[in-house]
Design a protein around this motif. Structure first.
Motif, PDB file in Angstrom:
ATOM      1  N   LYS A  10       0.831  -1.204   0.000  1.00 43.95           N
ATOM      2  CA  LYS A  10       0.000   0.000   0.000  1.00 43.95           C
ATOM      3  C   LYS A  10       0.866   1.254   0.000  1.00 43.95           C
ATOM      4  CE  LYS A  10      -3.729   2.180   2.648  1.00 43.95           C
ATOM      5  NZ  LYS A  10      -4.607   2.033   3.858  1.00 43.95           N
ATOM      6  N   ASN A  11       1.945   1.225   0.755  1.00 34.45           N
ATOM      7  CA  ASN A  11       2.862   2.362   0.811  1.00 34.45           C
ATOM      8  C   ASN A  11       3.590   2.565  -0.517  1.00 34.45           C
ATOM      9  OD1 ASN A  11       4.605   4.405   2.281  1.00 34.45           O
ATOM     10  ND2 ASN A  11       6.175   2.915   1.678  1.00 34.45           N
ATOM     11  N   ALA A  14       1.150   4.205  -2.788  1.00 34.75           N
ATOM     12  CA  ALA A  14       0.881   5.568  -2.337  1.00 34.75           C
ATOM     13  C   ALA A  14       2.050   6.507  -2.624  1.00 34.75           C
ATOM     14  CB  ALA A  14       0.577   5.569  -0.842  1.00 34.75           C
ATOM     15  N   THR A  15       3.272   5.981  -2.610  1.00 29.86           N
ATOM     16  CA  THR A  15       4.449   6.811  -2.866  1.00 29.86           C
ATOM     17  C   THR A  15       4.441   7.383  -4.279  1.00 29.86           C
ATOM     18  OG1 THR A  15       5.775   5.569  -1.267  1.00 29.86           O
ATOM     19  CG2 THR A  15       6.979   6.815  -2.939  1.00 29.86           C
ATOM     20  N   SER A  17       1.544   7.507  -6.240  1.00 34.92           N
ATOM     21  CA  SER A  17       0.207   7.982  -6.632  1.00 34.92           C
ATOM     22  C   SER A  17       0.135   9.472  -6.960  1.00 34.92           C
ATOM     23  CB  SER A  17      -0.807   7.646  -5.534  1.00 34.92           C
ATOM     24  OG  SER A  17      -1.074   6.272  -5.495  1.00 34.92           O
ATOM     25  N   LYS A  27      -6.804   6.164 -10.492  1.00 31.24           N
ATOM     26  CA  LYS A  27      -6.372   5.012  -9.699  1.00 31.24           C
ATOM     27  C   LYS A  27      -7.520   4.063  -9.384  1.00 31.24           C
ATOM     28  CE  LYS A  27      -4.057   3.989  -5.261  1.00 31.24           C
ATOM     29  NZ  LYS A  27      -5.153   3.206  -4.631  1.00 31.24           N
ATOM     30  N   HIS A  30      -4.355  -0.984  -7.022  1.00 30.34           N
ATOM     31  CA  HIS A  30      -2.928  -0.943  -7.345  1.00 30.34           C
ATOM     32  C   HIS A  30      -2.667  -0.600  -8.805  1.00 30.34           C
ATOM     33  CE1 HIS A  30      -2.027  -3.899  -3.787  1.00 30.34           C
ATOM     34  NE2 HIS A  30      -2.395  -2.698  -3.383  1.00 30.34           N
ATOM     35  N   ARG A 130       9.248   4.724  -7.579  1.00 36.61           N
ATOM     36  CA  ARG A 130       8.786   6.063  -7.977  1.00 36.61           C
ATOM     37  C   ARG A 130       9.797   6.731  -8.889  1.00 36.61           C
ATOM     38  NH1 ARG A 130       9.936  11.217  -5.884  1.00 36.61           N
ATOM     39  NH2 ARG A 130       8.353  12.775  -6.464  1.00 36.61           N
TER      40      ARG A 130
END
Length: 230
Positions: A10-11, A14-15, A17, A27, A30, A130
């Motif tokens: 999840k992190n 989110a990093t 996103s 989104k 995932h 990322r």
């Protein structure tokens, strides 16, 4: 442990996103979709490796345990390519496996075939993914601004996998030409494709397929390559 990995995954998503949303992506869990003005859909998918079944056995160097790791895949769906796939209405969500061009982020980063995995136990993996997206992944997707860019990338590549296409990509490129009324280019692409010997099962497929797209005369050109080792 499952919760730990789920949270790490999840992190990782989110990093990246905020940057993906800023680039025009929407989104869903995932995965991310972006529809460009010419109808192509760009896809970014974060995939967490599933837990291996109880009877599964690791074989070092051949079959590695991947649970606890993730990878990022990129894809492009081209609506004009309809061969062998289910039609989707405009606006429908596109999964990475629905795409016509499919590559792993690390393939774009390194130029090497395949997709590497990053450990969810490593806190830096999310940042590394990322950075890879910003420096390599998004520029790779951005180059496919229209159908012509897909054709051009295919023509430049030495092998179809370099742009994430299958060995039968020539048939898909011919479909793009046909859909846009470039009949001479369609014919040229198909002639070039059938000039190369194929395995027996694919030869049978071509004998059925070519008449359906208006080129029955090319069936006579299809040849079968000898079995491996002969």
């Amino acid at each position: 442990m499952a919760t730990q990995y789920a949270e790490a995954m999840k992190n990782a998503v989110a990093t990246s996103s905020p940057d993906l949303k800023a680039a025009g992506f929407h989104k869903r869990r995932h995965s991310f979709n972006r529809v460009n003005p010419n109808g192509l859909v760009h896809v970014v998918h974060f995939w967490m490796a599933p837990k291996e079944p109880p009877a599964w056995t690791e074989v070092p160097g051949l079959r590695e345990r991947l649970y606890g790791s993730f990878r990022v895949d990129l894809g492009v769906r081209v609506s004009e390519i309809t061969r062998g796939k289910q039609a989707k209405h405009p606006g429908a969500w596109v999964n990475e496996y629905d795409c016509d061009l499919r590559v792993g982020l690390t393939q774009v980063m390194t130029g090497e075939f395949g997709s590497a995995w990053w450990s969810l136990d490593d806190p830096s993996s999310a940042t590394f993914a990322r950075t890879g997206l910003l420096e390599s992944g998004l520029p790779w997707l951005d180059q496919f601004e229209d159908q012509g860019a897909v054709v051009a990338a295919f023509e430049r590549a030495k092998e179809p996998w370099e742009v994430g296409m299958t060995p039968a990509a020539g048939l898909d490129i011919a479909q793009i030409h046909a859909a846009q009324g470039r009949t001479a280019d369609e014919r040229r692409t198909l002639e070039r494709y059938v000039a190369t010997p194929v395995h027996a099962a694919h030869a049978e497929y071509l004998r059925d397929y070519l008449p359906t797209v208006g080129h029955p005369d090319l069936v006579a050109i299809v040849t079968v390559r000898p079995p491996h080792g002969l």
